[in-house]
Design an enzyme around this catalytic site. Structure first.
Site, PDB file in Angstrom:
ATOM      1  N   GLU A 247       1.026  -3.429  23.376  1.00 32.58           N
ATOM      2  CA  GLU A 247       1.703  -2.177  23.739  1.00 32.58           C
ATOM      3  C   GLU A 247       1.082  -1.585  24.994  1.00 32.58           C
ATOM      4  O   GLU A 247      -0.140  -1.652  25.138  1.00 32.58           O
ATOM      5  CB  GLU A 247       1.581  -1.174  22.581  1.00 32.58           C
ATOM      6  CG  GLU A 247       2.355  -1.639  21.368  1.00 32.58           C
ATOM      7  CD  GLU A 247       2.253  -0.689  20.173  1.00 32.58           C
ATOM      8  OE1 GLU A 247       1.821   0.466  20.351  1.00 32.58           O
ATOM      9  OE2 GLU A 247       2.626  -1.113  19.067  1.00 32.58           O
TER      10      GLU A 247
ATOM     11  N   ALA B  68       4.178  -2.183  11.258  1.00 33.20           N
ATOM     12  CA  ALA B  68       2.751  -2.207  10.931  1.00 33.20           C
ATOM     13  C   ALA B  68       1.915  -2.182  12.213  1.00 33.20           C
ATOM     14  O   ALA B  68       1.574  -1.105  12.733  1.00 33.20           O
ATOM     15  CB  ALA B  68       2.449  -3.429  10.080  1.00 33.20           C
ATOM     16  N   ARG B  69       1.577  -3.352  12.708  1.00 33.66           N
ATOM     17  CA  ARG B  69       0.862  -3.500  13.967  1.00 33.66           C
ATOM     18  C   ARG B  69       1.384  -4.772  14.623  1.00 33.66           C
ATOM     19  O   ARG B  69       1.713  -5.751  13.943  1.00 33.66           O
ATOM     20  CB  ARG B  69      -0.643  -3.648  13.742  1.00 33.66           C
ATOM     21  CG  ARG B  69      -1.369  -2.326  13.526  1.00 33.66           C
ATOM     22  CD  ARG B  69      -1.416  -1.486  14.809  1.00 33.66           C
ATOM     23  NE  ARG B  69      -2.104  -0.230  14.624  1.00 33.66           N
ATOM     24  CZ  ARG B  69      -1.525   0.923  14.288  1.00 33.66           C
ATOM     25  NH1 ARG B  69      -0.215   0.982  14.095  1.00 33.66           N
ATOM     26  NH2 ARG B  69      -2.230   2.029  14.167  1.00 33.66           N
TER      27      ARG B  69
ATOM     28  N   GLY C 256       0.855  -1.197   0.000  1.00 37.00           N
ATOM     29  CA  GLY C 256       0.000   0.000   0.000  1.00 37.00           C
ATOM     30  C   GLY C 256       0.885   1.239   0.000  1.00 37.00           C
ATOM     31  O   GLY C 256       2.047   1.196  -0.404  1.00 37.00           O
ATOM     32  N   ARG C 257       0.327   2.354   0.475  1.00 36.34           N
ATOM     33  CA  ARG C 257       1.086   3.617   0.473  1.00 36.34           C
ATOM     34  C   ARG C 257       2.416   3.488   1.203  1.00 36.34           C
ATOM     35  O   ARG C 257       3.463   3.897   0.701  1.00 36.34           O
ATOM     36  CB  ARG C 257       0.282   4.717   1.178  1.00 36.34           C
ATOM     37  CG  ARG C 257      -0.903   5.214   0.414  1.00 36.34           C
ATOM     38  CD  ARG C 257      -1.525   6.374   1.197  1.00 36.34           C
ATOM     39  NE  ARG C 257      -2.844   6.676   0.717  1.00 36.34           N
ATOM     40  CZ  ARG C 257      -3.938   6.024   1.089  1.00 36.34           C
ATOM     41  NH1 ARG C 257      -3.871   5.041   1.969  1.00 36.34           N
ATOM     42  NH2 ARG C 257      -5.118   6.344   0.594  1.00 36.34           N
ATOM     43  N   ILE C 258       2.368   2.920   2.412  1.00 36.85           N
ATOM     44  CA  ILE C 258       3.599   2.849   3.217  1.00 36.85           C
ATOM     45  C   ILE C 258       4.571   1.841   2.604  1.00 36.85           C
ATOM     46  O   ILE C 258       5.770   2.110   2.489  1.00 36.85           O
ATOM     47  CB  ILE C 258       3.268   2.511   4.696  1.00 36.85           C
ATOM     48  CG1 ILE C 258       2.453   3.652   5.313  1.00 36.85           C
ATOM     49  CG2 ILE C 258       4.547   2.279   5.495  1.00 36.85           C
ATOM     50  CD1 ILE C 258       1.895   3.366   6.703  1.00 36.85           C
TER      51      ILE C 258
ATOM     52  N   GLY D 105       6.682   5.523  14.756  1.00 33.58           N
ATOM     53  CA  GLY D 105       6.354   5.673  13.333  1.00 33.58           C
ATOM     54  C   GLY D 105       6.096   7.095  12.850  1.00 33.58           C
ATOM     55  O   GLY D 105       6.695   7.541  11.886  1.00 33.58           O
TER      56      GLY D 105
ATOM     57  N   HIS E 251       6.996   2.670  19.289  1.00 40.22           N
ATOM     58  CA  HIS E 251       5.972   3.123  18.331  1.00 40.22           C
ATOM     59  C   HIS E 251       6.232   4.581  17.908  1.00 40.22           C
ATOM     60  O   HIS E 251       5.401   5.465  18.139  1.00 40.22           O
ATOM     61  CB  HIS E 251       4.559   2.968  18.918  1.00 40.22           C
ATOM     62  CG  HIS E 251       3.493   2.878  17.872  1.00 40.22           C
ATOM     63  ND1 HIS E 251       2.436   2.009  17.916  1.00 40.22           N
ATOM     64  CD2 HIS E 251       3.319   3.571  16.715  1.00 40.22           C
ATOM     65  CE1 HIS E 251       1.666   2.166  16.855  1.00 40.22           C
ATOM     66  NE2 HIS E 251       2.194   3.123  16.103  1.00 40.22           N
TER      67      HIS E 251
ATOM     68  N   ARG F 289      -2.102  -9.067  -1.617  1.00 36.37           N
ATOM     69  CA  ARG F 289      -3.185  -9.971  -2.034  1.00 36.37           C
ATOM     70  C   ARG F 289      -3.745  -9.599  -3.403  1.00 36.37           C
ATOM     71  O   ARG F 289      -4.156 -10.462  -4.160  1.00 36.37           O
ATOM     72  CB  ARG F 289      -4.292  -9.986  -0.980  1.00 36.37           C
ATOM     73  CG  ARG F 289      -3.831 -10.653   0.303  1.00 36.37           C
ATOM     74  CD  ARG F 289      -4.990 -10.923   1.245  1.00 36.37           C
ATOM     75  NE  ARG F 289      -4.507 -11.562   2.451  1.00 36.37           N
ATOM     76  CZ  ARG F 289      -4.169 -10.918   3.562  1.00 36.37           C
ATOM     77  NH1 ARG F 289      -4.252  -9.600   3.625  1.00 36.37           N
ATOM     78  NH2 ARG F 289      -3.733 -11.576   4.610  1.00 36.37           N
TER      79      ARG F 289
HETATM   80  C1  8YV Z   1       0.116   6.895  15.146  1.00 37.69           C
HETATM   81  C2  8YV Z   1       0.101   4.775  13.672  1.00 37.69           C
HETATM   82  O1  8YV Z   1       1.031   7.559  15.933  1.00 37.69           O
HETATM   83  O2  8YV Z   1      -1.038   6.090  12.058  1.00 37.69           O
HETATM   84  C3  8YV Z   1      -0.935   5.033  12.639  1.00 37.69           C
HETATM   85  O3  8YV Z   1      -1.691   4.063  12.369  1.00 37.69           O
HETATM   86  O4  8YV Z   1       0.392   3.687  13.957  1.00 37.69           O
HETATM   87  C4  8YV Z   1       0.859   5.804  14.453  1.00 37.69           C
HETATM   88  O5  8YV Z   1       1.973   6.198  13.747  1.00 37.69           O
HETATM   89  C5  8YV Z   1      -1.014   6.408  15.991  1.00 37.69           C
HETATM   90  O6  8YV Z   1      -1.984   5.788  15.235  1.00 37.69           O
HETATM   91  C6  8YV Z   1      -1.620   7.525  16.770  1.00 37.69           C
HETATM   92  O7  8YV Z   1      -2.932   7.216  17.188  1.00 37.69           O
END
Ligand code: 8YV
Length: 317
Positions: free
Chosen positions: A265, A235-236, A155-157, A285, A283, A178
């Site tokens: 987390e 990601a997650r 995807g974008r990321i 990101g 986290h 997919r």
């Molecule tokens: C955010 C993230 O900081 O954008 C997302 O999905 O995982 C993070 O980088 C987080 O969601 C803040 O709520």
């Protein structure tokens, strides 16, 4: 109209929201509890939740016809919100794609470089006063230029990571997605995660959490990776079976891991914190002021549209 920010966001975001709404900012940094979520749905026209606010189905029980019309999530990932339950209760859910892409891709590259070049390990050694001087064989890591990166989720990321790897480091890019994707650099789509794992020096996850992606990465993928290869998750946490990851690291099945996200987390398995070949970030990101401001502005735009009876730009349900 009244809106609730479930936690404090940068001032510029609050000011932007105050141009449109009566804004209440919750100063408590702990996530909302279920009772607080239910109350918020009756007291506010819109809520701006963040990562830790688990709006599970029971948060929406009895919410049908309540005052709140929109949950404008701060972030692209919204697996902490049961979007089907929200819709059934008549609530829109929105997110902030685009705003997070580059910063999240940058953190993926940070972790790739840290794990390849043993940067965290080196810094720990130095800070502990154990650096006795340069030697030609000290802390030899993995050279990054020209290697192969396998990206799970284009995807974008995923694409932003691919571009950085391709243009910045002359890497070969393979990916698993997919559905077919139009990718603007040379990149090969593979059919299975095992194939991706066996080809890659770096395996990077960039898929949304939850649903069919829960435990997408586990024992089988790690078994197919090369012993020197690094595994990166931006990601997650729930995308990865953490126990299987720990085992793959302990048995030397893989060469290292770089993680920005975790299954529970802020809990991080102790075993991971003890391994030198693992880079662990809390986290980070999107943790840059202008990025968090942009995310907030997008969330506010979604609130404004939704509460003016328009379709918000980033409606997810
Ligand atoms: C955010 C993230 O900081 O954008 C997302 O999905 O995982 C993070 O980088 C987080 O969601 C803040 O709520």
């Amino acid at each position: 109209m009244r809106v609730l920010f479930t936690t404090r966001l940068p001032d510029a975001v609050i000011e932007r929201a105050e141009q449109h709404f009566d804004v209440e900012v919750r100063e408590d940094t702990r996530p909302l509890k279920i009772g607080q979520m239910r109350a918020a749905l009756t007291l506010y026209d819109g809520v701006l939740p963040t990562l830790g606010d688990f709006f599970t189905a029971d948060a929406f029980e009895g919410a049908e016809g309540s005052r709140c019309k929109v949950l404008a999530n701060f972030g692209v990932g919204y697996n902490h919100i049961d979007v089907a339950a929200a819709r059934a209760a008549g609530l829109m859910v929105t997110n902030t794609p685009g705003a997070v892409t580059d910063a999240t891709a940058d953190i993926a590259l940070t972790l790739m470089l840290m794990t390849a070049r043993r940067a965290g390990e080196g810094e720990r050694l130095l800070r502990a006063g154990k650096w006795t001087g340069w030697t030609p064989t000290q802390l030899l890591g993995l050279h990054v230029t020209g290697k192969t990166v396998g990206i799970i989720g284009m995807g974008r990321i995923g694409q932003a990571i691919a571009r950085r790897c391709h243009y910045g480091f002359g890497m070969n890019v393979v990916y698993f997605n997919r559905s077919p994707k139009d990718v603007d650099i040379e990149a090969r789509q593979v059919e299975t995660l095992q194939e991706l794992a066996s080809l890659s020096d770096f395996v990077v996850t960039a898929v949304p959490g939850g649903g069919e992606n829960t435990y997408l990465v586990g024992e089988e993928l790690f078994a197919a990776m090369q012993p020197h290869a690094r595994f990166i998750n931006i990601a997650r946490g729930d995308v990865v079976d953490e126990d299987a990851l720990i085992e793959a690291l302990q048995t030397g099945q893989i060469g290292g891991a770089g993680l920005d996200v975790y299954e529970h987390e802020p809990k991080v398995p102790e075993a991971l914190t003890k391994m030198e070949n693992v880079a662990l970030l809390p986290h980070l990101g999107t943790a840059a002021l202008e990025v968090r401001e942009r995310m907030g502005f997008v969330a506010v735009d979604n609130l404004v549209a939704a509460l003016n009876g328009e379709t918000p730009p980033n409606l997810v349900n």
